[in-house]
Scaffold this motif. Structure first.
Motif, PDB file in Angstrom:
ATOM      1  N   VAL A   1       0.810  -1.148  -0.029  1.00  0.00           N
ATOM      2  CA  VAL A   1      -0.076   0.097   0.001  1.00  0.00           C
ATOM      3  C   VAL A   1       0.715   1.255   0.078  1.00  0.00           C
ATOM      4  O   VAL A   1       0.727   2.165  -0.948  1.00  0.00           O
ATOM      5  CB  VAL A   1      -0.963  -0.004   1.135  1.00  0.00           C
ATOM      6  N   GLU A   2       1.847   1.202   0.780  1.00  0.00           N
ATOM      7  CA  GLU A   2       2.674   2.276   0.960  1.00  0.00           C
ATOM      8  C   GLU A   2       3.529   2.788  -0.234  1.00  0.00           C
ATOM      9  O   GLU A   2       3.734   3.745  -0.672  1.00  0.00           O
ATOM     10  CB  GLU A   2       3.700   2.302   2.098  1.00  0.00           C
TER      11      GLU A   2
ATOM     12  N   LEU B   1       2.697   1.822  -3.273  1.00  0.00           N
ATOM     13  CA  LEU B   1       2.022   2.361  -4.405  1.00  0.00           C
ATOM     14  C   LEU B   1       1.614   3.728  -4.147  1.00  0.00           C
ATOM     15  O   LEU B   1       1.903   4.462  -5.074  1.00  0.00           O
ATOM     16  CB  LEU B   1       0.622   1.440  -4.434  1.00  0.00           C
ATOM     17  N   LEU B   2       1.483   4.130  -2.941  1.00  0.00           N
ATOM     18  CA  LEU B   2       0.972   5.533  -2.671  1.00  0.00           C
ATOM     19  C   LEU B   2       2.233   6.269  -2.938  1.00  0.00           C
ATOM     20  O   LEU B   2       2.152   7.626  -3.481  1.00  0.00           O
ATOM     21  CB  LEU B   2       0.349   5.930  -1.326  1.00  0.00           C
ATOM     22  N   GLN B   3       3.355   6.026  -2.387  1.00  0.00           N
ATOM     23  CA  GLN B   3       4.851   6.735  -2.775  1.00  0.00           C
ATOM     24  C   GLN B   3       4.825   6.924  -4.178  1.00  0.00           C
ATOM     25  O   GLN B   3       5.524   7.985  -4.644  1.00  0.00           O
ATOM     26  CB  GLN B   3       5.671   6.264  -2.130  1.00  0.00           C
TER      27      GLN B   3
ATOM     28  N   VAL C   1       2.712   6.897  -6.472  1.00  0.00           N
ATOM     29  CA  VAL C   1       1.730   7.681  -7.069  1.00  0.00           C
ATOM     30  C   VAL C   1       2.073   9.228  -6.877  1.00  0.00           C
ATOM     31  O   VAL C   1       1.989  10.180  -7.731  1.00  0.00           O
ATOM     32  CB  VAL C   1       0.198   7.264  -6.634  1.00  0.00           C
ATOM     33  N   PHE C   2       2.415   9.317  -5.482  1.00  0.00           N
ATOM     34  CA  PHE C   2       2.804  10.736  -5.078  1.00  0.00           C
ATOM     35  C   PHE C   2       3.924  11.106  -5.917  1.00  0.00           C
ATOM     36  O   PHE C   2       4.006  12.585  -6.311  1.00  0.00           O
ATOM     37  CB  PHE C   2       3.046  10.732  -3.632  1.00  0.00           C
TER      38      PHE C   2
ATOM     39  N   GLN D   1       0.725  -3.249 -10.864  1.00  0.00           N
ATOM     40  CA  GLN D   1       1.044  -2.022 -10.462  1.00  0.00           C
ATOM     41  C   GLN D   1       1.589  -1.190 -11.445  1.00  0.00           C
ATOM     42  O   GLN D   1       1.422  -0.045 -11.495  1.00  0.00           O
ATOM     43  CB  GLN D   1       2.271  -2.263  -9.352  1.00  0.00           C
TER      44      GLN D   1
ATOM     45  N   VAL E   1       2.626  12.402  -9.194  1.00  0.00           N
ATOM     46  CA  VAL E   1       1.754  13.696  -8.917  1.00  0.00           C
ATOM     47  C   VAL E   1       2.758  15.157  -8.908  1.00  0.00           C
ATOM     48  O   VAL E   1       2.626  15.899  -9.685  1.00  0.00           O
ATOM     49  CB  VAL E   1       1.136  13.683  -7.618  1.00  0.00           C
ATOM     50  N   VAL E   2       3.857  14.714  -8.064  1.00  0.00           N
ATOM     51  CA  VAL E   2       4.516  15.710  -8.121  1.00  0.00           C
ATOM     52  C   VAL E   2       5.355  16.267  -9.124  1.00  0.00           C
ATOM     53  O   VAL E   2       5.586  17.511  -9.534  1.00  0.00           O
ATOM     54  CB  VAL E   2       5.906  15.809  -6.895  1.00  0.00           C
TER      55      VAL E   2
END
Lengths: 463, 463
Positions: free
Chosen positions: A17-18, A20-22, A24-25, A67, A28-29
């Motif tokens: 989970v972490e 993936l979110l890292q 994606v973030f 992923q 985004v950045v």
């Protein structure tokens, strides 16, 4: 276990989970924040709808994806989206990317709650109260009520509904058929949500009486008087005037004091649609544009517009202290608003709204305000006015800019397909199409305004 | 520069922006995601309102604050908020934290647009269409219309407004006074938004005729027939039945086929409020609970509930192919929905809604669906049913659990103040307060259910 069909916990691997979110973030950045706000990148990458459908591969299937594929999809979504934080995005009444607001929005999403009760949103129930208090203080009220709504259109509808309920509380139970025909008043420059609201609330658009505006787009109070008399002569009961502080096309501010005088004389609810202009209250220099707003019964104010708080952040503010909101909208659902709780149930604000679950819209504004301070926000407003003034002066210096209005759709197509900038256009009154310049992005500079003018010249040089 | 008062661009330092956002994101991952979903952490850290106000220091000042202070504020906001993604959060009809949905929400926030036109939301206009098509296909429709609304309550309101407009298009202009008295029908177990909607739309709550439900909470079709006759005898015109698929307290599914028969016989619009139960359509095993839903005229379905797509994700689906949504709600604002654009303006879907700006609610669901596939989502639904079954079996094995209902408020206070779990309670019919167990979190396991039962016993052992 009682049931052998039970699955192992899905999606429960915290490391995955972490990661993936890292990832994606990071995308985004890079893509949305760094490139998305950089003047050297395109404001949009235009694709025809059919081509875009192919590129995005939108169809939802039975099988999940890897992923890697998901990350690729995130990149594509950002790539082909319009960058509303870009310094050349002038297309709507919002523009720019405030980092503190975005931080607040990311926290809001990760907490995923609804501010109906103190029980499940303790921080946000108290914070919403504090933010609304601050906005009310800027209007000029030391007490009152309010709530965040999903957009200014719904804030305006709330005002209309509250005004009719205050006059005819029976309406909630018995409906409009039990009432005389009602009339509300707004200028021809008003936002279209007043008409949408009148239709939705069952009043019908015929109940909206259109008041004349002057050549700058401001409501003419003498014509308001005339329209009220006309409506009464036709047997309708006037109940509300909706003035506008910052009209959508011309940015006009209605003369609130003169309108408040008329409302007072006739006992009418005064609503001010300050969705666009409300933020000007933060500026000591310019807040005179809203002189008289403290005499309103209700104010709609969207900090997601001129303050760049992020969609959506729309406050409905009320001078009322009689719990009108809750009386008008409440239904005391027994599964949510239990009265036998172990804390003061006045903190359960959810029954003030016609939604059930609703989003937390206060944190992004609160965090931005904490970071910038009222002074920082005031500077933004003053900066926007200064840039608008600069734009006007520069246009006066350039030849041929009046001609632009006749070729607006062509210039618009060219700028979008090149991705160089985005500006909205529309006809107005006797004028043909013209560009509506919205100066809202807090990071805008004179150089961006110069670019805009040069680019309009360049795009139109063969016309 | 023309104006010496112009400020240097504020907040325009890209490095500072990225650093802030990286720092905040780190806090979100640590506090909201890792700790917020960990069973070994508290689901909430209870504070009395006055104490919490002090801890949060909510007041908004003139002066801005340092980056460090802002980060400390982010930590405090998360710390004192309820963790709705926690495996012991059973308090509302949403629970759990889906990482792909959260990723979609972070992208949505960073792009900050509104899907009113293809021009400024090309990706999301097409994506919304695709997602709605998929949801409609699960209902059983190969064509139709729809839109995402800010919550199920507003979706239900839309349905009521569309039904009356279809029957009386005049209503939009002339209002309800031009119409005969109307009647709509729903069961006593319906969501309170039906009443709120009737009041807001000007119909009045008297227009809502309450149909009896059986002991399991399902609408009794014979009583619907009776109520229709009664309303007609009183001179009202029946126009809509709102059936519920997944009632709020008992989770009951109304018998849609039998209700559709009644609607067909009387020419009534059938709306299905499937805000809670709609997601069951994804399960081959359980979708029979909604048999007949394909005969509805409209369906409200909230993927933010059982699918954990994040607040808010609420689809209103329509069988209509006559552009009813746009005809009913449209006002063709000239500054937004210009007809002389360089692309097919049918893609400008914003005039379907009564909002103007509205949030992008499709990406989070789309991305989650792409990652899990329909199969993965189906497994979640089946898992929820299996866990609910497990819970029932385990309760049967334990003594003393019927007694719980009398002490629900006390147990609730204890669990919240300890932060060990959160469950909602309410009275119902002749029953006193009882706990409503919501099994929605996709990461839930049998061990969580065991914990819940043990914890209820522990909290109540002295009662």
């Amino acid at each position: 276990m009682a049931d052998s069909k039970l699955l192992p916990s899905p999606g429960g691997d915290p490391v995955a989970v972490e990661t993936l979110l890292q990832d994606v973030f990071g995308i985004v950045v890079d893509e949305a924040i760094r490139k998305g706000t950089s003047a050297s990148e395109k404001v949009c990458e235009w694709k025809e709808p059919e081509e875009l459908k192919q590129l995005l591969d939108l169809e939802l299937q039975s099988q999940g994806e890897s992923q890697e594929q998901i990350l690729e999809r995130c990149r594509a979504v950002i790539r082909y989206s319009v960058k509303t934080g870009h310094p050349r995005f002038f297309n709507q009444l919002f523009s720019g990317l405030d980092p503190h607001s975005l931080a607040g929005r990311i926290i809001t999403e990760s907490l995923n709650t609804s501010p109906y009760t103190y029980e499940i949103a303790p921080v946000f129930v108290l914070m919403e109260e504090e933010v609304l208090k601050k906005l009310r203080a800027l209007v000029g009220w030391s007490s009152g009520d309010g709530v965040f709504c999903p957009g200014g259109s719904i804030s305006n509808m709330y005002a209309i509904n509250l005004a009719r309920y205050q006059r005819y509380p029976d309406c909630k139970q018995r409906g409009l058929r039990a009432l005389p025909p009602l009339a509300l008043f707004t200028s021809k420059e008003c936002h279209y949500s007043i008409n949408k609201g009148a239709a939705f609330l069952g009043l019908g658009t015929d109940s909206v009486r259109v008041v004349k505006a002057d050549e700058r787009g401001k409501m003419i109070p003498e014509d308001l008087e005339r329209q009220i008399s006309l409506a009464e002569a036709e047997g309708a009961v006037p109940f509300l005037v909706s003035a506008t502080s910052g009209t959508t096309v011309l940015g006009a501010f209605d003369p609130l004091d003169a309108i408040a005088d008329v409302c007072q004389r006739h006992g009418l609810w005064l609503h001010v649609d300050a969705a666009w202009g409300g933020s000007v209250l933060l500026s000591q220099t310019h807040r005179h544009l809203l002189d008289g707003i403290q005499r309103a019964d209700s104010v709609a104010w969207n900090p997601h517009k001129l303050l760049a708080a992020g969609l959506q952040c729309s406050a409905l503010l009320l001078q009322d202290t009689s719990n009108l909101l809750k009386r008008c909208h409440g239904f005391q659902a027994s599964y949510l608003f239990q009265q036998d709780k172990f804390y003061d149930v006045a903190l359960d604000t959810g029954d003030k709204v016609v939604q059930c679950g609703r989003r937390v819209d206060c944190l992004k504004l609160w965090l931005m305000w904490k970071a910038q301070g009222g002074q920082g926000l005031e500077q933004r407003i003053d900066q926007a006015f200064a840039l608008a003034r600069y734009l006007v002066e520069e246009i006066k210096k350039r030849e041929g800019f009046e001609l632009v209005m006749e070729v607006a759709p062509v210039l618009k197509e060219r700028m979008v397909k090149e991705g160089s900038m985005m500006i909205g256009y529309q006809p107005h009154g006797t004028h043909g199409n013209f560009f509506r310049m919205v100066v809202a992005n807090p990071t805008l500079t004179c150089a961006d305004i110069d670019f805009l003018l040069n680019e309009l010249e360049r795009l139109g040089q063969d016309l």
